[in-house]
Motif scaffolding. Sequence first.
Motif, mmCIF file in Angstrom:
data_model
loop_
_atom_site.group_PDB
_atom_site.id
_atom_site.type_symbol
_atom_site.label_atom_id
_atom_site.label_comp_id
_atom_site.label_asym_id
_atom_site.label_seq_id
_atom_site.Cartn_x
_atom_site.Cartn_y
_atom_site.Cartn_z
ATOM 1 N N ASN A 392 -28.421 -25.676 28.274
ATOM 2 C CA ASN A 392 -29.197 -24.436 28.392
ATOM 3 C C ASN A 392 -28.534 -23.451 29.345
ATOM 4 O O ASN A 392 -28.522 -22.240 29.108
ATOM 5 N N MET A 393 -27.983 -23.973 30.426
ATOM 6 C CA MET A 393 -27.296 -23.081 31.373
ATOM 7 C C MET A 393 -26.129 -22.366 30.697
ATOM 8 O O MET A 393 -25.895 -21.177 30.936
ATOM 9 N N PHE A 394 -25.408 -23.108 29.857
ATOM 10 C CA PHE A 394 -24.284 -22.487 29.160
ATOM 11 C C PHE A 394 -24.746 -21.481 28.103
ATOM 12 O O PHE A 394 -23.994 -20.579 27.741
ATOM 13 N N GLU A 395 -25.962 -21.613 27.641
ATOM 14 C CA GLU A 395 -26.521 -20.584 26.752
ATOM 15 C C GLU A 395 -26.829 -19.313 27.520
ATOM 16 O O GLU A 395 -26.834 -18.211 26.955
ATOM 17 N N LEU A 396 -27.102 -19.451 28.815
ATOM 18 C CA LEU A 396 -27.404 -18.286 29.653
ATOM 19 C C LEU A 396 -26.151 -17.565 30.132
ATOM 20 O O LEU A 396 -26.194 -16.383 30.449
ATOM 21 N N VAL A 397 -25.040 -18.296 30.185
ATOM 22 C CA VAL A 397 -23.796 -17.722 30.718
ATOM 23 C C VAL A 397 -23.360 -16.455 29.974
ATOM 24 O O VAL A 397 -23.016 -15.445 30.612
ATOM 25 N N PRO A 398 -23.352 -16.424 28.614
ATOM 26 C CA PRO A 398 -22.914 -15.201 27.920
ATOM 27 C C PRO A 398 -23.760 -13.982 28.269
ATOM 28 O O PRO A 398 -23.226 -12.859 28.372
ATOM 29 N N THR A 399 -25.065 -14.178 28.443
ATOM 30 C CA THR A 399 -25.931 -13.056 28.814
ATOM 31 C C THR A 399 -25.553 -12.514 30.181
ATOM 32 O O THR A 399 -25.422 -11.296 30.382
ATOM 33 N N ILE A 400 -25.360 -13.411 31.130
ATOM 34 C CA ILE A 400 -24.982 -12.992 32.488
ATOM 35 C C ILE A 400 -23.632 -12.282 32.473
ATOM 36 O O ILE A 400 -23.455 -11.229 33.098
ATOM 37 N N ASN A 401 -22.667 -12.862 31.733
ATOM 38 C CA ASN A 401 -21.332 -12.255 31.672
ATOM 39 C C ASN A 401 -21.350 -10.912 30.953
ATOM 40 O O ASN A 401 -20.574 -10.002 31.289
ATOM 41 N N SER A 402 -22.213 -10.785 29.957
ATOM 42 C CA SER A 402 -22.314 -9.506 29.235
ATOM 43 C C SER A 402 -22.845 -8.400 30.141
ATOM 44 O O SER A 402 -22.441 -7.235 30.029
ATOM 45 N N ILE A 403 -23.743 -8.767 31.044
ATOM 46 C CA ILE A 403 -24.238 -7.780 32.018
ATOM 47 C C ILE A 403 -23.108 -7.411 32.982
ATOM 48 O O ILE A 403 -22.907 -6.249 33.323
ATOM 49 N N LYS A 404 -22.347 -8.429 33.407
ATOM 50 C CA LYS A 404 -21.219 -8.178 34.319
ATOM 51 C C LYS A 404 -20.191 -7.256 33.666
ATOM 52 O O LYS A 404 -19.669 -6.330 34.299
ATOM 53 N N ASP A 405 -19.925 -7.494 32.369
ATOM 54 C CA ASP A 405 -18.906 -6.716 31.658
ATOM 55 C C ASP A 405 -19.448 -5.423 31.072
ATOM 56 O O ASP A 405 -18.753 -4.710 30.341
ATOM 57 N N LYS A 406 -20.748 -5.162 31.370
ATOM 58 C CA LYS A 406 -21.420 -3.930 30.935
ATOM 59 C C LYS A 406 -21.596 -3.828 29.422
ATOM 60 O O LYS A 406 -21.773 -2.741 28.879
ATOM 61 N N HIS A 407 -21.527 -4.980 28.729
ATOM 62 C CA HIS A 407 -21.844 -4.982 27.293
ATOM 63 C C HIS A 407 -23.361 -4.960 27.116
ATOM 64 O O HIS A 407 -23.869 -4.601 26.054
ATOM 65 N N ILE A 408 -24.061 -5.397 28.128
ATOM 66 C CA ILE A 408 -25.521 -5.309 28.185
ATOM 67 C C ILE A 408 -25.862 -4.558 29.460
ATOM 68 O O ILE A 408 -25.216 -4.749 30.498
ATOM 69 N N ALA A 409 -26.866 -3.699 29.401
ATOM 70 C CA ALA A 409 -27.248 -2.904 30.570
ATOM 71 C C ALA A 409 -27.689 -3.810 31.717
ATOM 72 O O ALA A 409 -28.261 -4.877 31.501
ATOM 73 N N ALA A 410 -27.427 -3.369 32.927
ATOM 74 C CA ALA A 410 -27.788 -4.139 34.113
ATOM 75 C C ALA A 410 -29.289 -4.352 34.214
ATOM 76 O O ALA A 410 -29.757 -5.310 34.836
ATOM 77 N N ASP A 411 -30.071 -3.455 33.586
ATOM 78 C CA ASP A 411 -31.534 -3.559 33.637
ATOM 79 C C ASP A 411 -32.113 -4.223 32.391
ATOM 80 O O ASP A 411 -33.319 -4.118 32.130
ATOM 81 N N ALA A 412 -31.267 -4.908 31.607
ATOM 82 C CA ALA A 412 -31.758 -5.552 30.386
ATOM 83 C C ALA A 412 -32.750 -6.672 30.696
ATOM 84 O O ALA A 412 -33.593 -7.010 29.867
ATOM 85 N N LEU A 413 -32.645 -7.256 31.872
ATOM 86 C CA LEU A 413 -33.600 -8.277 32.315
ATOM 87 C C LEU A 413 -34.496 -7.684 33.395
ATOM 88 O O LEU A 413 -34.036 -6.928 34.254
#
Length: 496
Positions: A392-413
């Motif tokens: 499950n943690m590894f399922e969360l990693v892409p979301t966190i990295n996408s926020i870091k890389d700005k592929h997802i907005a910082a306020d998406a969560l």
Amino acid sequence: MSLQVFNSYTRQKELFTPITPGHVGMYVCGPTVSGESHLGHARPYITFDVVFRYLQHLGYKVRYVRNITDAGHFEEEGREAQDKISDKAILEKLEPMELVTKYTNLFRWAMKQFNNQEPSIEPTATGHIVEQIEMIKKIIAEGYAYEKNGSVYFDVKKYAEHYPYGKLSGRVLDDMLETTRDLDGQDEKNNKVDFALWKAAPPKHIMRWQSPWGEGFPGWHIECSAMSSKYLGEQFDIHGGGMDLQFPHHESEIAQSNICHHGKLMARYWIHNNMITINGKKMGKSYNNVIKLTELFDGSHPLLDQAYHPMTIRFAILQTHYRSTFDFSNEALQAAEKGLKRLWEAYEVLQKLEPSNEEAADKALDEKVVKLADEFKLFMDDDLNTAKVLANMFELVPTINSIKDKHIAADALSSKTVAYLKEQMYLFIEVIFGLQPISASANNHILNGVVELLINIRKQAKQNKDYQTSDKIRNELLGLGVQLKDEKDGSVSWTI
């Protein structure tokens, strides 16, 4: 959901309910310190360290007892009355207790490298000879043991007339009677399956104690029965160890304790971790694949492509459910090393996330993240499934990295979700799983390498009769807090 564990004794998952509310007594069979700890020791002690940590997280006051076997441990199957401690002491030209201290210290050092918490009590077999003798006397008085030529044996056949011998391991007594091999020194037993509670010491045997039956030393099984009952009582909550200990060790412990405590099963829950294989093979001297923990940490074993950090080993073990076989290979360890680094990098990114616009949160993503984090506890409560938690943690990693890389907005969560995820990731990664970043443990490996280098330079200096350089290295290391000890076998050990 409340904690459920697989009970090896009943062969099913059971709701964990301690004997005394709010308290847990747990006994885990410790190492035989006749030699250096190896890879096979890593799995049970990391596994039960996580059990210890999780029970504490659930609010239990846990008494965790893990013994040190520093006497006897002769084997009923294979080499009758072989005392590993005495044999190794002769080989290394050390006093038995000198050898025991050397390898006990090495074992404890290795456990610290894995970031294992210390047990509540760490009793030694030699420190509990009186308790073992008293237990044997009680078994004899109950009519379930007999003395022959200064040795005392447990009468398995008589015991099986009243209690189920073989229930834990699934073995049938009649089959055991038929298949047990003929071994030297077995003639004095009533039956081949009877096991020794006390062995008469041969003339040249180093470790020996006075007993009502003459000078001798204790059997392996009686040691754990005596120590567990002394510190945890006639019945306690959890008895742990590797699957290889189910028979004869744990089966015999149950039999001894049943007699001494009038049919009361010594532990309510029996938890066993599965075995480690190396490149698909069982670990054994015949395969030349017994990897010592120091060899694992410095990469010096011929089967290893590189040195592996203790956290890599810990992480690899937790990626597999404790009841499943885990195959160690360079590929598996290298994958685990990359996986831990990737997880830790995302974890560090998460710690810095500070959403500021609640209205911008993606509700679907928010719910997905919360669900994945919620399942951490559900998976641990389902027979301590660390592998699913990490998945499950590894399922969360892409979301966190996408926020870091700005592929997802910082306020998406939402800020609430980010705070909850931070809390859960910290709780499970650091507190319960006991993981640390590889970079933190790298300093230990650098220190080990530097000290070993200086030891080798000092050894060469002594061979060249350059005692000034030899003494200077020893004294300056001592000034830095590193104490060298020249062993009788020519090796050098060191402590901080």
